[in-house]
Every structure is written in C-alpha cells, then in structure tokens.
Design a protein around this motif. Structure first.
Motif, PDB file in Angstrom:
ATOM      1  N   SER A  80     -48.486  -2.914  24.472  1.00 61.82           N
ATOM      2  CA  SER A  80     -48.686  -4.183  26.160  1.00 61.82           C
ATOM      3  C   SER A  80     -47.063  -4.478  25.955  1.00 61.82           C
ATOM      4  CB  SER A  80     -48.945  -5.430  25.584  1.00 61.82           C
ATOM      5  OG  SER A  80     -48.193  -5.558  24.050  1.00 61.82           O
ATOM      6  N   ARG A  81     -46.913  -4.900  27.459  1.00 66.75           N
ATOM      7  CA  ARG A  81     -45.395  -5.186  27.824  1.00 66.75           C
ATOM      8  C   ARG A  81     -44.535  -5.669  26.706  1.00 66.75           C
ATOM      9  NH1 ARG A  81     -42.732  -9.206  31.009  1.00 66.75           N
ATOM     10  NH2 ARG A  81     -41.637  -8.452  32.388  1.00 66.75           N
ATOM     11  N   SER A  82     -45.040  -6.697  26.168  1.00 67.98           N
ATOM     12  CA  SER A  82     -44.205  -7.675  25.457  1.00 67.98           C
ATOM     13  C   SER A  82     -43.766  -6.537  24.406  1.00 67.98           C
ATOM     14  CB  SER A  82     -45.345  -8.957  25.174  1.00 67.98           C
ATOM     15  OG  SER A  82     -46.501  -8.158  24.567  1.00 67.98           O
ATOM     16  N   THR A  83     -45.383  -4.998  23.502  1.00 68.75           N
ATOM     17  CA  THR A  83     -44.817  -5.265  22.344  1.00 68.75           C
ATOM     18  C   THR A  83     -43.712  -3.943  23.005  1.00 68.75           C
ATOM     19  OG1 THR A  83     -46.428  -5.021  21.829  1.00 68.75           O
ATOM     20  CG2 THR A  83     -45.583  -2.974  20.614  1.00 68.75           C
ATOM     21  N   ILE A  84     -43.745  -3.209  23.912  1.00 72.09           N
ATOM     22  CA  ILE A  84     -42.415  -2.572  24.725  1.00 72.09           C
ATOM     23  C   ILE A  84     -40.707  -3.000  24.486  1.00 72.09           C
ATOM     24  CG2 ILE A  84     -41.993  -0.927  26.605  1.00 72.09           C
ATOM     25  CD1 ILE A  84     -44.877  -0.202  27.147  1.00 72.09           C
ATOM     26  N   GLY A 122     -33.318   0.905  39.622  1.00 72.46           N
ATOM     27  CA  GLY A 122     -32.985  -0.554  41.016  1.00 72.46           C
ATOM     28  C   GLY A 122     -32.748  -1.979  39.779  1.00 72.46           C
ATOM     29  N   ALA A 123     -32.366  -2.242  41.072  1.00 74.84           N
ATOM     30  CA  ALA A 123     -32.132  -3.911  40.331  1.00 74.84           C
ATOM     31  C   ALA A 123     -33.304  -4.534  38.883  1.00 74.84           C
ATOM     32  CB  ALA A 123     -31.778  -5.268  41.056  1.00 74.84           C
ATOM     33  N   ARG A 124     -34.359  -4.263  39.565  1.00 75.73           N
ATOM     34  CA  ARG A 124     -36.056  -4.500  39.346  1.00 75.73           C
ATOM     35  C   ARG A 124     -36.887  -3.043  38.685  1.00 75.73           C
ATOM     36  NH1 ARG A 124     -37.618 -10.686  40.023  1.00 75.73           N
ATOM     37  NH2 ARG A 124     -39.646  -9.600  39.588  1.00 75.73           N
ATOM     38  N   LEU A 125     -36.100  -2.303  38.873  1.00 79.45           N
ATOM     39  CA  LEU A 125     -37.228  -1.424  38.580  1.00 79.45           C
ATOM     40  C   LEU A 125     -36.695  -0.363  38.030  1.00 79.45           C
ATOM     41  CD1 LEU A 125     -39.685   0.458  39.925  1.00 79.45           C
ATOM     42  CD2 LEU A 125     -37.741   1.451  41.979  1.00 79.45           C
ATOM     43  N   VAL A 126     -37.827  -0.131  36.455  1.00 81.54           N
ATOM     44  CA  VAL A 126     -37.385   0.699  35.549  1.00 81.54           C
ATOM     45  C   VAL A 126     -38.381   1.867  35.399  1.00 81.54           C
ATOM     46  CG1 VAL A 126     -35.503  -0.876  34.480  1.00 81.54           C
ATOM     47  CG2 VAL A 126     -37.547  -0.853  34.050  1.00 81.54           C
ATOM     48  N   ALA A 127     -38.002   3.337  34.829  1.00 82.69           N
ATOM     49  CA  ALA A 127     -39.114   4.444  34.475  1.00 82.69           C
ATOM     50  C   ALA A 127     -38.542   4.734  33.590  1.00 82.69           C
ATOM     51  CB  ALA A 127     -38.992   5.282  35.282  1.00 82.69           C
ATOM     52  N   TRP A 128     -39.325   5.550  32.489  1.00 81.86           N
ATOM     53  CA  TRP A 128     -39.222   6.215  31.233  1.00 81.86           C
ATOM     54  C   TRP A 128     -39.227   7.373  31.286  1.00 81.86           C
ATOM     55  CZ3 TRP A 128     -41.010   1.184  31.624  1.00 81.86           C
ATOM     56  CH2 TRP A 128     -40.701   0.410  30.574  1.00 81.86           C
ATOM     57  N   ARG A 129     -38.974   8.493  31.017  1.00 85.51           N
ATOM     58  CA  ARG A 129     -38.962   9.784  31.218  1.00 85.51           C
ATOM     59  C   ARG A 129     -40.181  10.404  30.122  1.00 85.51           C
ATOM     60  NH1 ARG A 129     -32.854   8.998  29.993  1.00 85.51           N
ATOM     61  NH2 ARG A 129     -31.702   9.009  31.306  1.00 85.51           N
ATOM     62  N   GLU A 130     -40.647  11.142  30.694  1.00 85.99           N
ATOM     63  CA  GLU A 130     -41.972  11.464  30.002  1.00 85.99           C
ATOM     64  C   GLU A 130     -41.712  12.098  28.674  1.00 85.99           C
ATOM     65  OE1 GLU A 130     -46.428  13.356  31.774  1.00 85.99           O
ATOM     66  OE2 GLU A 130     -44.491  14.637  31.930  1.00 85.99           O
ATOM     67  N   SER A 131     -40.249  13.487  28.503  1.00 86.90           N
ATOM     68  CA  SER A 131     -40.235  14.270  27.599  1.00 86.90           C
ATOM     69  C   SER A 131     -39.714  12.905  26.790  1.00 86.90           C
ATOM     70  CB  SER A 131     -39.123  14.738  27.838  1.00 86.90           C
ATOM     71  OG  SER A 131     -38.002  14.131  28.126  1.00 86.90           O
ATOM     72  N   ASP A 132     -39.195  11.639  26.894  1.00 94.00           N
ATOM     73  CA  ASP A 132     -39.471  10.499  25.981  1.00 94.00           C
ATOM     74  C   ASP A 132     -39.899   9.486  25.461  1.00 94.00           C
ATOM     75  OD1 ASP A 132     -36.531  10.989  26.106  1.00 94.00           O
ATOM     76  OD2 ASP A 132     -35.883   8.935  26.784  1.00 94.00           O
ATOM     77  N   ILE A 133     -41.637   9.663  26.024  1.00 94.40           N
ATOM     78  CA  ILE A 133     -42.039   9.003  26.213  1.00 94.40           C
ATOM     79  C   ILE A 133     -43.314  10.362  24.787  1.00 94.40           C
ATOM     80  CG2 ILE A 133     -44.594   8.255  26.472  1.00 94.40           C
ATOM     81  CD1 ILE A 133     -41.854   6.643  27.639  1.00 94.40           C
ATOM     82  N   ARG A 193     -43.542   5.632  35.303  1.00 88.06           N
ATOM     83  CA  ARG A 193     -43.507   3.394  35.466  1.00 88.06           C
ATOM     84  C   ARG A 193     -44.121   3.006  34.452  1.00 88.06           C
ATOM     85  NH1 ARG A 193     -42.762   1.585  40.279  1.00 88.06           N
ATOM     86  NH2 ARG A 193     -41.941   0.171  39.019  1.00 88.06           N
ATOM     87  N   ARG A 194     -44.214   1.670  34.165  1.00 91.35           N
ATOM     88  CA  ARG A 194     -44.802   0.764  32.936  1.00 91.35           C
ATOM     89  C   ARG A 194     -46.466   1.099  33.080  1.00 91.35           C
ATOM     90  NH1 ARG A 194     -46.508  -3.862  32.960  1.00 91.35           N
ATOM     91  NH2 ARG A 194     -45.377  -4.905  34.387  1.00 91.35           N
ATOM     92  N   PRO A 195     -47.088   0.601  33.827  1.00 93.57           N
ATOM     93  CA  PRO A 195     -48.430   0.668  33.721  1.00 93.57           C
ATOM     94  C   PRO A 195     -48.901   1.913  33.571  1.00 93.57           C
ATOM     95  CG  PRO A 195     -47.192  -0.048  35.793  1.00 93.57           C
ATOM     96  CD  PRO A 195     -46.706   0.513  35.069  1.00 93.57           C
ATOM     97  N   GLU A 196     -47.899   2.986  33.462  1.00 97.80           N
ATOM     98  CA  GLU A 196     -48.883   4.428  33.278  1.00 97.80           C
ATOM     99  C   GLU A 196     -48.185   4.602  31.593  1.00 97.80           C
ATOM    100  OE1 GLU A 196     -48.620   9.237  34.174  1.00 97.80           O
ATOM    101  OE2 GLU A 196     -47.728   7.962  35.416  1.00 97.80           O
ATOM    102  N   VAL A 197     -47.161   4.274  31.283  1.00100.13           N
ATOM    103  CA  VAL A 197     -46.224   3.828  30.061  1.00100.13           C
ATOM    104  C   VAL A 197     -47.447   3.622  28.993  1.00100.13           C
ATOM    105  CG1 VAL A 197     -44.930   3.445  28.585  1.00100.13           C
ATOM    106  CG2 VAL A 197     -43.840   4.575  30.448  1.00100.13           C
ATOM    107  N   GLU A 198     -47.783   2.534  29.518  1.00 97.46           N
ATOM    108  CA  GLU A 198     -48.451   1.366  28.848  1.00 97.46           C
ATOM    109  C   GLU A 198     -50.095   1.934  28.105  1.00 97.46           C
ATOM    110  OE1 GLU A 198     -49.419  -1.903  31.001  1.00 97.46           O
ATOM    111  OE2 GLU A 198     -47.209  -2.478  29.930  1.00 97.46           O
ATOM    112  N   ALA A 199     -50.757   3.138  29.204  1.00 99.76           N
ATOM    113  CA  ALA A 199     -51.448   3.571  29.522  1.00 99.76           C
ATOM    114  C   ALA A 199     -51.652   4.467  28.678  1.00 99.76           C
ATOM    115  CB  ALA A 199     -51.957   4.183  30.665  1.00 99.76           C
TER     116      ALA A 199
END
Length: 61
Positions: free
Chosen positions: A18-22, A38-49, A7-13
């Motif tokens: 920051s959120r805006s930079t991402i 979902g409609a308002r829910l995204v995540a990133w693949r760990e391998s992509d990061i 999720r975004r907080p973990e990607v930021e960490a």
C-alpha cells in the motif's frame, strides 16, 4: 536508452504494497528511494523495484 520510471500506482501493483507501507519502508530504509520529478511528482526506477523484489524473494527462499 533511458530507464523506465514507474509511478506509485504501478509500484503498488508490482509489489503488492500500500501507499502507506511504501512510504513507511522508505523512511526506514527498507524500500528504494523515489526519483523526484517535480514538486509533487515522484517515480521509481524500474530496475530499483526489480532489484528490491529479487532481494525479497532471495531472503524468503
């Protein structure tokens, strides 16, 4: 085995961004696209990061 989604907080960490930079870098094609869960829910693949971080390190080496 399913790939872990971040999720975004973990990607930021992990990236130090920051959120805006991402989201600015996603728009510019410089950061991996998130997976829509979902409609308002995204995540990133760990391998992509991980791949993105590795490519940044190689570019700065």
């Amino acid at each position: 085995m399913a790939e872990k989604l971040l999720r975004r907080p973990e990607v930021e960490a992990r990236t130090g961004l920051s959120r805006s930079t991402i989201y600015a870098w996603i728009s510019a094609g410089e950061f991996p696209q998130p997976v829509k869960l979902g409609a308002r829910l995204v995540a990133w693949r760990e391998s992509d990061i991980g791949d993105w971080l590795e490519s940044r390190q190689q570019r700065n080496a």
